[in-house]
Every structure is written in structure tokens, then in C-alpha cells.
Design an enzyme around this catalytic site. Structure first.
Site, PDB file in Angstrom:
ATOM      1  N   GLU A   1      -5.383  10.684  10.786  1.00  0.00           N
ATOM      2  CA  GLU A   1      -6.547   9.829  10.533  1.00  0.00           C
ATOM      3  C   GLU A   1      -7.648  10.215  11.517  1.00  0.00           C
ATOM      4  O   GLU A   1      -7.368  10.573  12.671  1.00  0.00           O
ATOM      5  CB  GLU A   1      -6.143   8.356  10.708  1.00  0.00           C
ATOM      6  CG  GLU A   1      -7.267   7.354  10.788  1.00  0.00           C
ATOM      7  CD  GLU A   1      -8.096   7.289   9.530  1.00  0.00           C
ATOM      8  OE1 GLU A   1      -9.335   7.332   9.659  1.00  0.00           O
ATOM      9  OE2 GLU A   1      -7.509   7.210   8.432  1.00  0.00           O
TER      10      GLU A   1
ATOM     11  N   CYS B   1     -10.583   6.715  -4.556  1.00  0.00           N
ATOM     12  CA  CYS B   1     -11.575   5.662  -4.799  1.00  0.00           C
ATOM     13  C   CYS B   1     -12.816   6.228  -5.483  1.00  0.00           C
ATOM     14  O   CYS B   1     -13.839   5.555  -5.554  1.00  0.00           O
ATOM     15  CB  CYS B   1     -11.953   4.952  -3.502  1.00  0.00           C
ATOM     16  SG  CYS B   1     -12.633   6.033  -2.227  1.00  0.00           S
TER      17      CYS B   1
ATOM     18  N   CYS C   1     -27.075 -10.837  -8.708  1.00  0.00           N
ATOM     19  CA  CYS C   1     -26.289 -10.390  -7.556  1.00  0.00           C
ATOM     20  C   CYS C   1     -25.745  -8.984  -7.793  1.00  0.00           C
ATOM     21  O   CYS C   1     -25.241  -8.671  -8.877  1.00  0.00           O
ATOM     22  CB  CYS C   1     -25.138 -11.362  -7.305  1.00  0.00           C
ATOM     23  SG  CYS C   1     -24.084 -10.902  -5.910  1.00  0.00           S
TER      24      CYS C   1
END
Length: 440
Positions: free
Chosen positions: A323, A397, A83
Site C-alpha cells: 500500500e 472502481c 443534489c
């Protein structure tokens, strides 16, 4: 970039694993060429067979571990290794975090030529059952029934799985039931994916479908939702076509930030952090670093639903959230009003890869800033950073783009990298989330 060339009938070779790359693969060096070995850990001596040839590196499959790392553990999931959802289940959890911290510091120095003055303690959350957001692929091969789950590693095939241990168990333990459900559809091949959005109070499944559904399909979906206490949503085309099937008027999804007496509502398809336990600690850390004060004016870039904007407002500062996604901005404004913070938190839509800070914040108008950009980082908007921003908290991130942006902030704009540390938002994966504080 040249395409990799498959290597056929390569002979096994013994190699020493020096470190891990950003995808969790072991790194060895053979006659000056880098060799990536899936499933190998630093410090191990292994037998491997080359499978792909690239100009600057080769890839190899792990055949046997001769000398195992003391940090190697038995993966809890039977699908590990096949996986593609996890890459580090064979590594002790604390060591996973230590390696991510080392990768963060290595990127900051190698790319940004900067070191943090203080290394922050890592932020942890649960390592299993933590994934509240996911996109499950669906395939219906002719030789087998419907397949639902993540894709195989380095492949477009869907794993033949019966459960997922990292998903919220209300979904992860129902993979077989989902496979049965898809198999009951008149045209199961018309369901390419299922989006998962889980909260403590509810779980929503969004079924993407390519053609109009038969009434029998709708009945199966409603029955599945009722039987398992799940919200069932349908998405026939783009995100704007999303609508609830069962129940017809579901309770809105939400998550709480109890430290700040906040409740944030959201739609099943919009971005939220995947690990809500880790997110609560990350928000607390961000506020401790930013130190919002009454009377201050703070800018929150890539603000999303208001995950950081609303805690800043709750602490008394005036905050402007920017945003690029208009739907997220609308939800953020609704959340501000619902939490009694409409007078403290304002929002605007802007493409932050194109906009300049003076477009929404005149020079000297902003005291502090928080940014939480996508993997591409925030260099475009940082280049227009206005004077007066004395403290900047960066939630990242991608350590590579954080390091690039840190180089600019430190070496060209005069900031100091006061602190940095990792957030283990995605346990058992090589994904590195981090948080950093810049001051001048």
C-alpha cells in the site's frame, strides 16, 4: 480541452433516449451529435433544452417526459435532481444494477476487446442509509444560514437540504442540527467540510477548521457530540493534525468481517468501503474466486487496512500486502497483530505507480494475487507481473481502467477472463464497482 459554451434561449426539442452514460445521464443522438440529458432514462421520449455546447456533444436539461420508461419510479429524496450525491433515484433499483452490469460488459468489450466467460450475479446491499463514509461540504451564504450537505449537481453550491436518505441515519437525519451547530460558531465560514465515518457502534464527525477555535465553539461542539452520542474530532490542518475533542479518549472505530472472525480498526479519515453490508459480500466473493490455500503465497496490492489481506491470512495462506499510504500500512499491521495473524500477513509501503513487482516479490515467489486499485487502475504494476501468478482477482472502481488492464492481461500476458460482475457499492449513483477473475 476546449471549454463548454453556454447556450442561451435554446428551443425545446423532442429526443429519444438510447442509453445512460457513466454519470447516469440519458444519451440521445440528434443529427449525429450526442446529447446528454440529465434525468432521462433509456427508452424514453422527452422534451429537452440544450444548455451547453461542446465540440463533440451537447448537454441539455429535461423539460418533460412524453413517454416514460416502465422502470421510472418516484425518487425517495425530495432533493433528487438538484443534489449531486445521487443520479439514479428515478430508476428502479434492480434496473440500476442491470445497467451497471451492461456498462461493465460494454467497457470490457469496447476498450479491452474481451468478454468474461461467466457473468457473476450482482452483489447487493441496502439502497438507503448505507453510506458509512462521506464528506459533507459547508457553506455560509450571506442570504441564508449555514448549509451542510452535498454539492448541487454541476455546481459548487451546497444543496439546501434537511436530511440525506443515503447517509447513515445517525447523520443523515441530523443535517438540520448540523446546520444549526455551524451557525452557532463565531466564524462559521472557517468550517469548509465535515468528514463522516460511521460504524455499527459509533459515528465520528471530523470538523475541518481553518483558524483556531474559540472556547465557545469548542463548548458547542462538545455539547453536540454528547447530546447526539457522536464522536467529535477536529482537523486544524493536514490529516496528521487530527485529534478527538469529544470524548477525549473515544473507543476506536472498527468494522467486522464475521465470516472470518475479524475486526478491523481504523481512523476517521482513512479509506474504508462506503457500504459495509455490500463489502462483507464482496470480500466473501473475492475469497471464493481467489481460493486461498494453506502454504500458498499471495500478494495483495493496494491493500489498505487489510480488508482482503486478513481474510486471505485467516484462510491459511501467507500474504504480503502492499500500500502506498504509510498510515494505512501501520493500521493494517496493527490489525493483523490484533487478530492473531501477524505470522501470516506482512505489509510494506510502496508507490504502486512506480514500483515493480520484483521489488517485493521475486519471480516465482507468488502463486496468486488480489488487486484493489484506485480509479486510475493498475497498469503500471501489472506490466511488471512476475511469472507464476496463475490466478488474479481484480476489484475495480472504474470499468474503463479495468477494461484497459484486462486487455493487457488477456492479449499480452495470456490470462483468461474467467468471470466478472458488478458490486452495487453505491446504490442510486452511477458509480460502477466490479470484481473480475483472471487465470492462466
Amino acid at each position: 480541452m476546449s471549454r463548454p459554451k453556454p447556450i442561451h434561449n435554446a428551443q425545446p426539442e423532442q429526443v429519444f433516449i438510447e442509453s445512460l452514460d457513466t454519470e447516469g445521464r440519458g444519451i440521445a443522438r440528434v443529427e449525429g451529435k450526442v446529447l446528454f440529458v440529465d434525468g432521462a432514462l433509456p427508452g424514453e421520449r422527452v422534451w429537452a433544452r440544450r444548455t451547453q455546447n461542446h465540440k463533440s456533444f451537447d448537454r441539455a436539461e429535461l423539460l418533460q417526459v412524453d413517454k416514460a420508461s416502465s422502470l421510472r419510479v418516484s425518487p425517495p429524496c425530495p432533493h433528487f435532481g438538484v443534489c449531486g450525491g445521487c443520479s439514479l433515484q428515478h430508476l428502479e433499483p434492480a434496473a440500476q444494477v442491470a445497467i451497471k452490469q451492461r456498462q461493465l460488459e460494454d467497457h470490457l468489450w469496447r476498450i479491452g476487446k474481451v468478454r468474461p466467460e461467466r457473468v457473476l450475479p450482482p452483489i447487493h446491499g441496502p439502497s438507503l442509509g448505507y453510506r458509512s463514509k462521506a464528506r459533507l461540504s459547508v457553506r455560509t451564504p450571506k442570504t441564508r444560514g449555514a448549509m451542510v450537505g452535498f454539492r448541487e449537481r454541476n455546481s459548487s453550491y451546497v444543496v439546501d437540504m434537511g436530511q440525506c436518505l443515503t447517509l447513515d441515519p445517525r447523520v443523515g437525519q441530523r443535517i438540520l442540527s448540523l446546520r444549526t451547530l455551524i451557525g452557532q460558531m463565531q466564524s462559521p465560514q472557517d468550517f469548509p467540510q465535515i468528514e463522516v465515518a460511521a460504524t455499527p457502534d459509533a459515528v465520528a464527525l471530523v470538523f475541518r477548521h481553518m483558524r483556531p477555535l474559540a472556547e465557545s465553539d469548542l463548548q458547542h461542539l462538545r455539547a453536540f457530540g454528547e447530546q447526539h452520542d457522536l464522536q467529535i474530532w477536529l482537523q486544524p490542518r493536514g490529516p496528521e493534525t487530527l485529534y478527538p475533542l469529544w470524548p477525549e479518549q473515544p473507543e476506536p472505530l472498527h468494522y467486522d468481517l464475521p465470516d472470518y472472525r475479524l475486526r478491523l480498526r481504523f481512523d476517521p479519515l482513512v479509506f474504508t468501503q462506503v457500504n459495509q453490508a455490500a463489502n462483507q459480500v464482496m470480500v466473501r466473493r473475492a475469497m471464493a474466486l481467489l481460493q486461498p490455500q494453506p502454504g500458498e503465497h499471495i500478494l495483495d496490492l493496494f491493500c489498505g487496512l487489510g480488508n482482503f489481506t486478513l481474510p486471505i491470512a485467516r484462510l491459511g495462506a501467507q500474504v504480503l500486502g502492499i500500500e502506498g499510504d504509510a498510515r494505512l500500512v501501520a493500521l493494517a499491521a496493527e490489525n493483523a497483530a490484533a487478530n492473531g495473524l501477524a505470522d501470516k500477513a506482512r505489509y510494506a509501503v510502496a508507490d504502486l505507480t512506480q514500483a515493480r513487482m520484483e521489488d517485493f516479490a521475486p519471480a516465482g515467489a507468488i502463486d496468486k494475487m488480489l488487486i484493489d486499485p484506485p480509479r486510475s487502475g493498475a497498469i503500471e504494476v501489472l506490466r511488471s507481473l512476475t511469472p507464476g501468478v496463475r490466478r488474479l482477482v481484480y476489484v475495480s472502481c472504474n470499468p474503463a481502467t479495468l477494461a484497459r488492464d484486462a486487455e493487457y492481461l488477456v492479449h499480452e500476458r495470456g490470462y483468461r477472463l474467467r468471470a466478472a460482475g458488478v458490486v452495487n457499492m453505491f446504490p442510486h449513483t452511477a458509480h460502477v464497482e466490479s470484481i473480475a477473475l483472471f487465470e492462466r
